[in-house]
Design a protein around this motif. Structure first.
Motif, PDB file in Angstrom:
ATOM      1  N   ARG A  87      -3.893   5.597   6.270  1.00  0.00           N
ATOM      2  CA  ARG A  87      -2.685   5.489   7.085  1.00  0.00           C
ATOM      3  C   ARG A  87      -1.500   6.141   6.376  1.00  0.00           C
ATOM      4  O   ARG A  87      -1.481   6.291   5.163  1.00  0.00           O
ATOM      5  N   SER A  88      -0.538   6.519   7.155  1.00  0.00           N
ATOM      6  CA  SER A  88       0.681   7.116   6.618  1.00  0.00           C
ATOM      7  C   SER A  88       1.472   6.061   5.850  1.00  0.00           C
ATOM      8  O   SER A  88       1.386   4.865   6.140  1.00  0.00           O
ATOM      9  N   PHE A  89       2.228   6.512   4.883  1.00  0.00           N
ATOM     10  CA  PHE A  89       3.037   5.580   4.095  1.00  0.00           C
ATOM     11  C   PHE A  89       4.328   6.253   3.665  1.00  0.00           C
ATOM     12  O   PHE A  89       4.463   7.478   3.693  1.00  0.00           O
ATOM     13  N   GLN A  90       5.273   5.408   3.284  1.00  0.00           N
ATOM     14  CA  GLN A  90       6.518   5.857   2.680  1.00  0.00           C
ATOM     15  C   GLN A  90       6.948   4.795   1.678  1.00  0.00           C
ATOM     16  O   GLN A  90       7.156   3.637   2.039  1.00  0.00           O
ATOM     17  N   ARG A  91       7.035   5.182   0.426  1.00  0.00           N
ATOM     18  CA  ARG A  91       7.396   4.257  -0.648  1.00  0.00           C
ATOM     19  C   ARG A  91       8.718   4.737  -1.253  1.00  0.00           C
ATOM     20  O   ARG A  91       8.875   5.901  -1.569  1.00  0.00           O
ATOM     21  N   ARG A  92       9.684   3.821  -1.394  1.00  0.00           N
ATOM     22  CA  ARG A  92      11.005   4.166  -1.936  1.00  0.00           C
ATOM     23  C   ARG A  92      11.193   3.501  -3.290  1.00  0.00           C
ATOM     24  O   ARG A  92      10.837   2.337  -3.473  1.00  0.00           O
ATOM     25  N   TRP A 152       0.814  -1.190   0.000  1.00  0.00           N
ATOM     26  CA  TRP A 152       0.000   0.000   0.000  1.00  0.00           C
ATOM     27  C   TRP A 152       0.850   1.241   0.000  1.00  0.00           C
ATOM     28  O   TRP A 152       1.835   1.287   0.729  1.00  0.00           O
ATOM     29  N   PRO A 153       0.563   2.211  -0.756  1.00  0.00           N
ATOM     30  CA  PRO A 153      -0.502   2.316  -1.752  1.00  0.00           C
ATOM     31  C   PRO A 153      -0.097   1.613  -3.051  1.00  0.00           C
ATOM     32  O   PRO A 153       1.087   1.528  -3.368  1.00  0.00           O
ATOM     33  N   PRO A 154      -1.085   1.135  -3.801  1.00  0.00           N
ATOM     34  CA  PRO A 154      -0.756   0.468  -5.063  1.00  0.00           C
ATOM     35  C   PRO A 154      -0.190   1.464  -6.070  1.00  0.00           C
ATOM     36  O   PRO A 154      -0.524   2.646  -6.046  1.00  0.00           O
ATOM     37  N   TYR A 155       0.682   0.988  -6.944  1.00  0.00           N
ATOM     38  CA  TYR A 155       1.323   1.867  -7.927  1.00  0.00           C
ATOM     39  C   TYR A 155       1.632   1.105  -9.205  1.00  0.00           C
ATOM     40  O   TYR A 155       1.694  -0.126  -9.217  1.00  0.00           O
ATOM     41  N   GLN A 168       1.295  11.667   4.793  1.00  0.00           N
ATOM     42  CA  GLN A 168       0.986  11.789   6.220  1.00  0.00           C
ATOM     43  C   GLN A 168      -0.344  12.522   6.335  1.00  0.00           C
ATOM     44  O   GLN A 168      -0.440  13.676   5.950  1.00  0.00           O
ATOM     45  N   LYS A 169      -1.363  11.846   6.846  1.00  0.00           N
ATOM     46  CA  LYS A 169      -2.669  12.477   7.016  1.00  0.00           C
ATOM     47  C   LYS A 169      -2.586  13.527   8.124  1.00  0.00           C
ATOM     48  O   LYS A 169      -1.971  13.303   9.161  1.00  0.00           O
ATOM     49  N   ALA A 170      -3.215  14.657   7.859  1.00  0.00           N
ATOM     50  CA  ALA A 170      -3.266  15.720   8.859  1.00  0.00           C
ATOM     51  C   ALA A 170      -4.221  15.299   9.972  1.00  0.00           C
ATOM     52  O   ALA A 170      -5.242  14.653   9.729  1.00  0.00           O
TER      53      ALA A 170
END
Length: 158
Positions: free
Chosen positions: A94-99, A36-39, A77-79
């Motif tokens: 939810r917050s995410f980080q994709r590299r 998540w998230p799909p790309y 990052q959701k406020a």
């Protein structure tokens, strides 16, 4: 079942492939895969690429795209908003980080958010000094020939 590979013999017998071997080593050590998230990653041209990421529910202010050397980091990052009581929550917030590991000379050209789809356009721009170039062969400007000296040796008979 994941098998860890030992790349040390390749490090000992190869020159100039350190980045590739380090990337393979890092990929083999990846422990958790977050879907998540799909790309999607699309090759849009000879040296053009596009990443399309589904980030429904995120606004432009809640997303960040950072390029550091050969790494592209997309994070969300959701406020902290009002306290809402959900009866059913199906949209992930939810917050995410994709590299994304980028090849040499790949740069972010543009990014946009339309209808919950974040698109990031990338382009490989090879510097002029690294591109192949034609060398012309000149005539008439050859270097002068060096004089040849002959050494005469007298032989004496004993």
């Amino acid at each position: 079942m994941r098998t860890n590979l030992d790349f040390s013999p390749l490090f000992r017998s190869s020159i100039g492939f350190e980045r590739m071997l380090n990337a393979l080593d890092a990929a083999s050590r990846a422990e958790t895969i977050d879907n998540w998230p799909p790309y999607d990653i699309v090759k849009a041209g000879e040296d053009e690429y596009r990443i399309a990421m589904a980030v429904a529910g995120f606004s432009q202010d809640e997303l960040a795209i950072i390029q550091e050397q050969n790494m592209l980091v997309v994070s969300g990052q959701k406020a902290n908003g009002e306290d809402v009581q959900y009866l059913h929550r199906g949209i992930a917030g939810r917050s995410f980080q994709r590299r994304f590991e980028l090849a040499d000379h790949v740069k972010v050209v543009d990014a946009g958010l339309v209808n919950g789809l974040l698109t990031i356009d990338l382009k490989r721009e090879i510097p002029e000094e690294m591109k192949p170039r034609q060398i012309e062969i000149g005539t008439g400007n050859a270097m002068p020939k060096a004089e040849t000296k002959q050494i005469d040796a007298e032989t004496q008979a004993a």
